[in-house]
Design a protein around this motif. Structure first.
Motif, PDB file in Angstrom:
ATOM      1  N   TYR A  66      -8.405  -3.674   2.081  1.00 39.89           N
ATOM      2  CA  TYR A  66      -7.329  -3.439   3.042  1.00 39.89           C
ATOM      3  C   TYR A  66      -6.592  -4.743   3.340  1.00 39.89           C
ATOM      4  O   TYR A  66      -7.210  -5.804   3.516  1.00 39.89           O
ATOM      5  N   ILE A  67      -5.247  -4.641   3.398  1.00 46.51           N
ATOM      6  CA  ILE A  67      -4.372  -5.743   3.799  1.00 46.51           C
ATOM      7  C   ILE A  67      -3.390  -5.220   4.835  1.00 46.51           C
ATOM      8  O   ILE A  67      -2.785  -4.153   4.648  1.00 46.51           O
ATOM      9  N   PHE A  68      -3.228  -5.967   5.931  1.00 47.50           N
ATOM     10  CA  PHE A  68      -2.246  -5.608   6.953  1.00 47.50           C
ATOM     11  C   PHE A  68      -1.038  -6.532   6.810  1.00 47.50           C
ATOM     12  O   PHE A  68      -1.156  -7.766   6.877  1.00 47.50           O
ATOM     13  N   ASN A  69       0.136  -5.925   6.595  1.00 45.30           N
ATOM     14  CA  ASN A  69       1.370  -6.688   6.374  1.00 45.30           C
ATOM     15  C   ASN A  69       2.193  -6.738   7.660  1.00 45.30           C
ATOM     16  O   ASN A  69       2.504  -5.716   8.252  1.00 45.30           O
ATOM     17  N   LEU A  70       2.577  -7.962   8.051  1.00 46.24           N
ATOM     18  CA  LEU A  70       3.380  -8.129   9.261  1.00 46.24           C
ATOM     19  C   LEU A  70       4.319  -9.315   9.084  1.00 46.24           C
ATOM     20  O   LEU A  70       3.863 -10.454   8.859  1.00 46.24           O
ATOM     21  N   ASN A  71       5.622  -9.026   9.140  1.00 45.51           N
ATOM     22  CA  ASN A  71       6.653 -10.067   9.057  1.00 45.51           C
ATOM     23  C   ASN A  71       6.484 -10.955   7.827  1.00 45.51           C
ATOM     24  O   ASN A  71       6.584 -12.184   7.878  1.00 45.51           O
ATOM     25  N   GLY A  72       6.192 -10.308   6.686  1.00 51.84           N
ATOM     26  CA  GLY A  72       6.070 -11.041   5.435  1.00 51.84           C
ATOM     27  C   GLY A  72       4.745 -11.743   5.243  1.00 51.84           C
ATOM     28  O   GLY A  72       4.518 -12.388   4.228  1.00 51.84           O
ATOM     29  N   GLN A  73       3.826 -11.618   6.193  1.00 60.00           N
ATOM     30  CA  GLN A  73       2.515 -12.249   6.089  1.00 60.00           C
ATOM     31  C   GLN A  73       1.441 -11.185   5.928  1.00 60.00           C
ATOM     32  O   GLN A  73       1.489 -10.128   6.564  1.00 60.00           O
ATOM     33  N   SER A  74       0.481 -11.448   5.045  1.00 59.11           N
ATOM     34  CA  SER A  74      -0.607 -10.503   4.783  1.00 59.11           C
ATOM     35  C   SER A  74      -1.881 -10.985   5.458  1.00 59.11           C
ATOM     36  O   SER A  74      -2.265 -12.162   5.327  1.00 59.11           O
ATOM     37  N   TYR A  75      -2.541 -10.059   6.134  1.00 63.21           N
ATOM     38  CA  TYR A  75      -3.772 -10.375   6.867  1.00 63.21           C
ATOM     39  C   TYR A  75      -4.950  -9.592   6.277  1.00 63.21           C
ATOM     40  O   TYR A  75      -4.941  -8.371   6.239  1.00 63.21           O
ATOM     41  N   SER A  76      -5.939 -10.321   5.804  1.00 62.52           N
ATOM     42  CA  SER A  76      -7.191  -9.686   5.403  1.00 62.52           C
ATOM     43  C   SER A  76      -8.237  -9.811   6.501  1.00 62.52           C
ATOM     44  O   SER A  76      -9.274  -9.142   6.475  1.00 62.52           O
ATOM     45  N   ASN A  77      -7.980 -10.683   7.453  1.00 61.63           N
ATOM     46  CA  ASN A  77      -8.773 -10.767   8.683  1.00 61.63           C
ATOM     47  C   ASN A  77      -7.847 -11.294   9.772  1.00 61.63           C
ATOM     48  O   ASN A  77      -6.791 -11.879   9.500  1.00 61.63           O
ATOM     49  N   TYR A  78      -8.221 -11.108  11.030  1.00 60.52           N
ATOM     50  CA  TYR A  78      -7.309 -11.430  12.112  1.00 60.52           C
ATOM     51  C   TYR A  78      -8.066 -11.548  13.428  1.00 60.52           C
ATOM     52  O   TYR A  78      -9.232 -11.148  13.550  1.00 60.52           O
ATOM     53  N   VAL A  79      -7.354 -12.097  14.431  1.00 59.09           N
ATOM     54  CA  VAL A  79      -7.912 -12.280  15.772  1.00 59.09           C
ATOM     55  C   VAL A  79      -7.104 -11.442  16.748  1.00 59.09           C
ATOM     56  O   VAL A  79      -5.869 -11.432  16.702  1.00 59.09           O
ATOM     57  N   MET A  80      -7.811 -10.753  17.636  1.00 56.60           N
ATOM     58  CA  MET A  80      -7.168  -9.911  18.643  1.00 56.60           C
ATOM     59  C   MET A  80      -7.694 -10.307  20.019  1.00 56.60           C
ATOM     60  O   MET A  80      -8.904 -10.196  20.286  1.00 56.60           O
ATOM     61  N   PRO A 124       3.827   3.099   8.226  1.00 60.26           N
ATOM     62  CA  PRO A 124       2.883   3.195   7.104  1.00 60.26           C
ATOM     63  C   PRO A 124       2.988   2.018   6.136  1.00 60.26           C
ATOM     64  O   PRO A 124       2.015   1.698   5.437  1.00 60.26           O
ATOM     65  N   GLU A 125       4.151   1.375   6.080  1.00 57.66           N
ATOM     66  CA  GLU A 125       4.340   0.264   5.136  1.00 57.66           C
ATOM     67  C   GLU A 125       3.468  -0.950   5.485  1.00 57.66           C
ATOM     68  O   GLU A 125       3.269  -1.846   4.643  1.00 57.66           O
ATOM     69  N   GLN A 126       2.939  -1.002   6.703  1.00 52.13           N
ATOM     70  CA  GLN A 126       2.127  -2.154   7.098  1.00 52.13           C
ATOM     71  C   GLN A 126       0.719  -2.106   6.511  1.00 52.13           C
ATOM     72  O   GLN A 126       0.028  -3.120   6.489  1.00 52.13           O
ATOM     73  N   HIS A 127       0.288  -0.925   6.043  1.00 50.40           N
ATOM     74  CA  HIS A 127      -1.115  -0.740   5.659  1.00 50.40           C
ATOM     75  C   HIS A 127      -1.227  -0.584   4.147  1.00 50.40           C
ATOM     76  O   HIS A 127      -0.768   0.402   3.566  1.00 50.40           O
ATOM     77  N   ALA A 128      -1.837  -1.578   3.498  1.00 53.97           N
ATOM     78  CA  ALA A 128      -2.016  -1.557   2.050  1.00 53.97           C
ATOM     79  C   ALA A 128      -3.514  -1.464   1.741  1.00 53.97           C
ATOM     80  O   ALA A 128      -4.307  -2.249   2.257  1.00 53.97           O
ATOM     81  N   GLY A 129      -3.868  -0.506   0.902  1.00 50.73           N
ATOM     82  CA  GLY A 129      -5.277  -0.366   0.536  1.00 50.73           C
ATOM     83  C   GLY A 129      -5.675   1.090   0.423  1.00 50.73           C
ATOM     84  O   GLY A 129      -5.446   1.732  -0.623  1.00 50.73           O
ATOM     85  N   PRO A 130      -6.238   1.694   1.448  1.00 50.77           N
ATOM     86  CA  PRO A 130      -6.739   3.078   1.336  1.00 50.77           C
ATOM     87  C   PRO A 130      -5.594   4.082   1.265  1.00 50.77           C
ATOM     88  O   PRO A 130      -4.556   3.923   1.902  1.00 50.77           O
ATOM     89  N   ALA A 131      -5.783   5.115   0.441  1.00 59.02           N
ATOM     90  CA  ALA A 131      -4.831   6.231   0.375  1.00 59.02           C
ATOM     91  C   ALA A 131      -5.188   7.221   1.480  1.00 59.02           C
ATOM     92  O   ALA A 131      -6.361   7.574   1.666  1.00 59.02           O
ATOM     93  N   TYR A 132      -4.196   7.674   2.202  1.00 57.90           N
ATOM     94  CA  TYR A 132      -4.451   8.583   3.308  1.00 57.90           C
ATOM     95  C   TYR A 132      -3.263   9.502   3.518  1.00 57.90           C
ATOM     96  O   TYR A 132      -2.172   9.279   2.981  1.00 57.90           O
ATOM     97  N   LYS A 133      -3.456  10.538   4.327  1.00 59.27           N
ATOM     98  CA  LYS A 133      -2.400  11.479   4.686  1.00 59.27           C
ATOM     99  C   LYS A 133      -2.157  11.394   6.192  1.00 59.27           C
ATOM    100  O   LYS A 133      -2.934  10.782   6.919  1.00 59.27           O
ATOM    101  N   THR A 134      -1.063  12.010   6.618  1.00 62.55           N
ATOM    102  CA  THR A 134      -0.755  12.030   8.049  1.00 62.55           C
ATOM    103  C   THR A 134      -0.892  13.459   8.580  1.00 62.55           C
ATOM    104  O   THR A 134      -0.955  14.423   7.821  1.00 62.55           O
ATOM    105  N   LEU A 135      -0.906  13.562   9.904  1.00 65.33           N
ATOM    106  CA  LEU A 135      -1.119  14.857  10.564  1.00 65.33           C
ATOM    107  C   LEU A 135       0.163  15.420  11.156  1.00 65.33           C
ATOM    108  O   LEU A 135       0.127  16.137  12.155  1.00 65.33           O
TER     109      LEU A 135
END
Length: 823
Positions: A587-601, A762-773
């Motif tokens: 999984y990669i989270f894309n935000l403002n051109g930057q990719s995050y494989s780990n992060y701080v919240m 949805p464009e922010q989430h790269a990795g798992p294939a999923y559907k929406t409800l």
């Protein structure tokens, strides 16, 4: 067993009233020469007690000739037969219809004028209550039985059964259980509060607060729902009572010098649900209730009697005495009540077996309350009116002078011995310690000195960690009442990593259960799962759903927070946290051109559960919910804190759920759950929503058979759907258990679940294939629970827009297990 019993009476006679065909006459009136009176029960039986000698008594019943019976010195039981007469009580006929209905309509119309909680602005009074579990020794044979076993016509052994003899010896000297309390009731601003000034419980230094708070019968006879032994029934004087009950005018009787109509009521036979039956004594002048007898006769024979005193200044009948009694009815299964203080054994193992009577056949529960020191329209303010019950800190340490002041009569020798013997037995058998141990085990702990070991941390399994082996615990009161330390350590046999937690807390306020907490955690958690911080800890011997989960994230978190019940009818958690997150899947989270494989919240969170309709009790050890009522609401808000402690994202999350539950008199139950969440801003998939899936990605139905969850979609596959906003609705309806065999009594539950959701970015989430409800998800099914030894089976079907092409892929078969601890 009978409606009334005065243990201190010196003169007592028993009897039964029948008609000429030997048919019992229920609720016939028995009156002595000094105007003491009682009524027969539904079986025509009565018991009449007096402190003065009874020379004669009068038996009357509407439509029958009145009979006067002379009492003999050596005769204690009287069988009275009444002859029917042709003329009725013409003086009480108020219209051409059933006179009882006309009277009841006037009672309902005048309720607000006669109900003290409607007519009076305020009032207060004190109550002395005594509850005993006992038996009448005269009813027990008390003999020693023997039986012989033979083999080849030769005597093998002799069995001696002395249980009846021993039980009679015990019950002659003492009661089985006994408790007393003195309370002050205050009413004002449409709220009634009970403050317990003193409490005394045989065998316990510290009383069992759950028994003290147990609601045996309604305080007000005018409540729309009358409560008897924690079950609510439509009141026979409620606004819609005439559709539920039949009424019959029995007689006219003088109560406290005022003439009353004596009206018998019973729920209509066409209604399947069990209902009340009994007698109302209605004042002929103002149509107020002057006395009431309420009864349920079933697996337990339960009766409640309300007696009132007329107050001329206020022109109302005010509560004077109440009596509550439970005796055994006809039941095939064992019944345990009052925290297993009393157990009634089943009648027979099968239809062809006649069971020998045991101690439970003679045992009964009796609670009597006497009101005194009554004041009307007082101006005294009620402190903390949101508390239904408050127990004073010194309530359990009152001296004998206190009790002698408030007892209606001094304790007899039998009651004194009950305290002495049960206290000594409790000390010898360490009953209080064993009770405390049982409570902790139910909640998932085993106390070892100053530490309670956490059973939930010992072993578990999931598809990522494999077997998770660990050890955890929390310090208890033996360590400190004002400071606690908790923690755990665990090792996963599959991922090969060690996880741990260490935390502590300081008690800021005992009455509001306010704790200041802090912790450090290095562990893993299921992705996109919703956890409400205020949810109660639930201990399960097994937790089936995590077994099938394979997608986790690793997190390292510092937390500090406040846990409190300071706001009435709520429990709240306020928390600040800094969390390092590392997804353990692709999984990669894309935000403002930057990719995050780990992060701080870095986040602030507020979580509140609000139960506006529940009753709460304030005890010396804190505040607790005595009666859980619905609906109840849970809210949780999470806000990230930009530019604080290296926080990477800006977002907000709102989560809520609403629960509703309705129990029916025939054993059925309907429960509703509405839950939703909305994530705004930049939120990685680890902290979004998966709407609780519980189905394996296997090819056949048989391969997908697992244990069912409580509120999860059984036909939704893991990681099939993700949402940034969702709404979930579930309805369950459970039917009463059906007896097939003695130990096979399944309960059928119908279930429907549905959910809608959306993924905003949805464009922010790269990795798992999923559907929406977006189009919704729907499933329905049925559960056949507790078929045998707690095990059951369920079947579910997936339908609607997200139905799968292959029919068998829409079906899920699940095993259920319900551990019944009798709570």
């Amino acid at each position: 067993m009978f409606f009334t019993l005065t243990l201190q009476a010196q003169f007592q006679i028993n009897g039964i009233v029948n008609d000429s065909k030997n048919k019992p006459l229920p609720f016939a009136t028995i009156t002595t020469s000094d105007n003491a009176n009682t009524i027969t029960d539904v079986d025509g039986k009565f018991i009449l007690s007096s402190k003065v000698k009874i020379n004669s008594f009068t038996v009357s019943y509407v439509g029958f000739q009145t009979k006067i019976i002379t009492v003999s010195d050596h005769k204690k039981f009287y069988q009275v037969s009444l002859k029917q007469k042709t003329d009725d009580l013409k003086e009480v006929i108020v219209s051409n219809e059933n006179p009882a209905l006309a009277i009841l309509r006037k009672v309902i119309t005048n309720k607000n004028n006669n109900n003290p909680q409607k007519k009076l602005n305020s009032f207060e009074y004190k109550t002395y209550n005594k509850l005993i579990v006992t038996a009448n020794p005269d009813s027990i044979m008390g003999r020693v039985d023997s039986s012989a076993a033979y083999k080849d016509l030769k005597k093998k052994r002799i069995n001696i059964d002395s249980s009846d003899y021993k039980f009679k010896e015990v019950i002659t000297k003492q009661h089985l259980f006994q408790t007393e309390k003195v309370s002050q009731y205050q009413f004002g601003n449409k709220k009634l509060k009970e403050t317990i000034l003193g409490t005394k419980m045989a065998g316990f230094k510290q009383p069992v607060y759950e028994i003290i708070a147990f609601n045996l019968q309604s305080i007000s006879i005018y409540d729309p729902k009358y409560e008897l032994f924690e079950t609510k029934y439509n009141n026979p004087v409620s606004d819609d009572a005439l559709k539920d009950y039949n009424y019959k005018l029995l007689d006219t009787v003088a109560i406290k010098g005022r003439n009353t109509f004596m009206i018998y009521f019973k729920n209509k036979e066409r209604r399947k649900a069990a209902g009340l039956e009994g007698v109302l004594y209605i004042d002929q002048e103002n149509f107020a209730i002057a006395k009431a007898v309420m009864r349920i006769k079933g697996v337990l024979d339960i009766s409640g009697i309300h007696e009132f005193e007329y107050v001329p200044e206020e022109k109302i009948w005010f509560a004077d005495n109440t009596t509550f009694k439970i005796v055994k009815g006809k039941n095939d299964d064992d019944i345990k009540i009052l925290g297993e203080t009393i157990q009634f054994e089943g009648d027979a193992e099968d239809a062809f077996t006649t069971r020998k009577k045991t101690a439970s056949d003679f045992t009964y529960v009796l609670s009597e309350s006497n009101n005194f020191d009554i004041h009307y329209n007082t101006a005294s303010p009620i402190k903390d009116p949101s508390h239904y019950i408050e127990i004073k800190d010194d309530a359990s340490t009152k001296s004998e002078d206190f009790w002698n002041e408030y007892r209606k009569e001094n304790l007899d020798i039998k009651s004194q011995r009950t305290y002495q013997l049960l206290d000594s037995i409790s000390i010898k058998k360490r009953i209080e310690k064993r009770l405390g141990l049982g409570r902790k085990i139910i909640n998932g702990y085993i106390p070892l000195g100053p530490v309670d070991l956490d059973l939930k941390k010992v072993i578990s399994y999931n598809n990522y960690e494999g077997f998770r082996l660990g050890l955890g615990g929390i310090t208890n009161d033996r360590f400190s009442k004002y400071f606690r330390i908790e923690g755990y350590g665990a090792y996963g046999t599959k991922d090969g990593n060690f996880k741990y937690n260490l935390g502590s807390g300081v008690l800021l306020d005992k009455k509001t259960n306010t704790w200041l907490n802090g912790s450090y955690t290095d562990d893993v958690r299921e992705i996109a799962s919703t956890v409400f911080a205020v949810d109660k800890r639930v201990f399960k011997i097994y937790d089936p759903r995590p077994i099938n989960i394979s997608t986790f994230y690793h997190y390292i978190s510092w937390k500090t927070g406040l846990q409190t019940k300071i706001i009435p009818k709520t429990e709240a958690v306020f928390e600040l946290a800094r969390t390092y997150v590392e997804p353990k899947f692709d999984y990669i989270f894309n935000l403002n051109g930057q990719s995050y494989s780990n992060y701080v919240m870095t986040t602030a969170m507020a979580s509140v559960v609000w139960a506006p309709f529940s009753d709460f009790m304030q005890t010396p050890t804190g505040r607790s919910e005595t009666e859980k009522r619905f609906p109840r609401f849970t809210f949780q808000f999470t806000q990230s804190l930009p530019n604080i402690l290296d926080n990477d994202f800006t977002f907000s999350k709102i989560d809520f759920k609403t629960e509703y539950e309705k129990k029916y008199l025939d054993g059925q139950k309907t429960s509703l759950l509405l839950q939703g969440g909305y994530a705004m801003g930049d939120v990685p998939i680890t902290h979004l929503y998966n709407t609780m899936p519980n189905n394996l990605n296997k090819e056949t139905i048989i391969q997908r058979i697992t244990f069912s969850g409580r509120n999860s979609f059984e036909t939704m596959f893991f990681n099939e759907f993700f949402s940034s906003e969702y709404l979930f609705f579930q309805i369950k309806h459970g039917f009463n258990r059906v007896k097939i065999l003695k130990k096979v009594r399944p309960s059928l539950v119908l279930v429907t679940r549905m959910a809608w959701g959306n993924m905003e970015k949805p464009e922010q989430h790269a990795g798992p294939a999923y559907k929406t409800l977006n189009k919704g998800f729907f499933e329905s099914g049925l559960e056949l629970n507790k078929i045998y030894k707690g095990f059951g089976l369920g079947g579910f079907y997936r339908y609607g827009p997200n139905q799968l092409p292959e029919f068998e892929d829409n079906i899920a078969v699940k095993i259920s297990y319900v551990l019944d601890l009798g709570l």
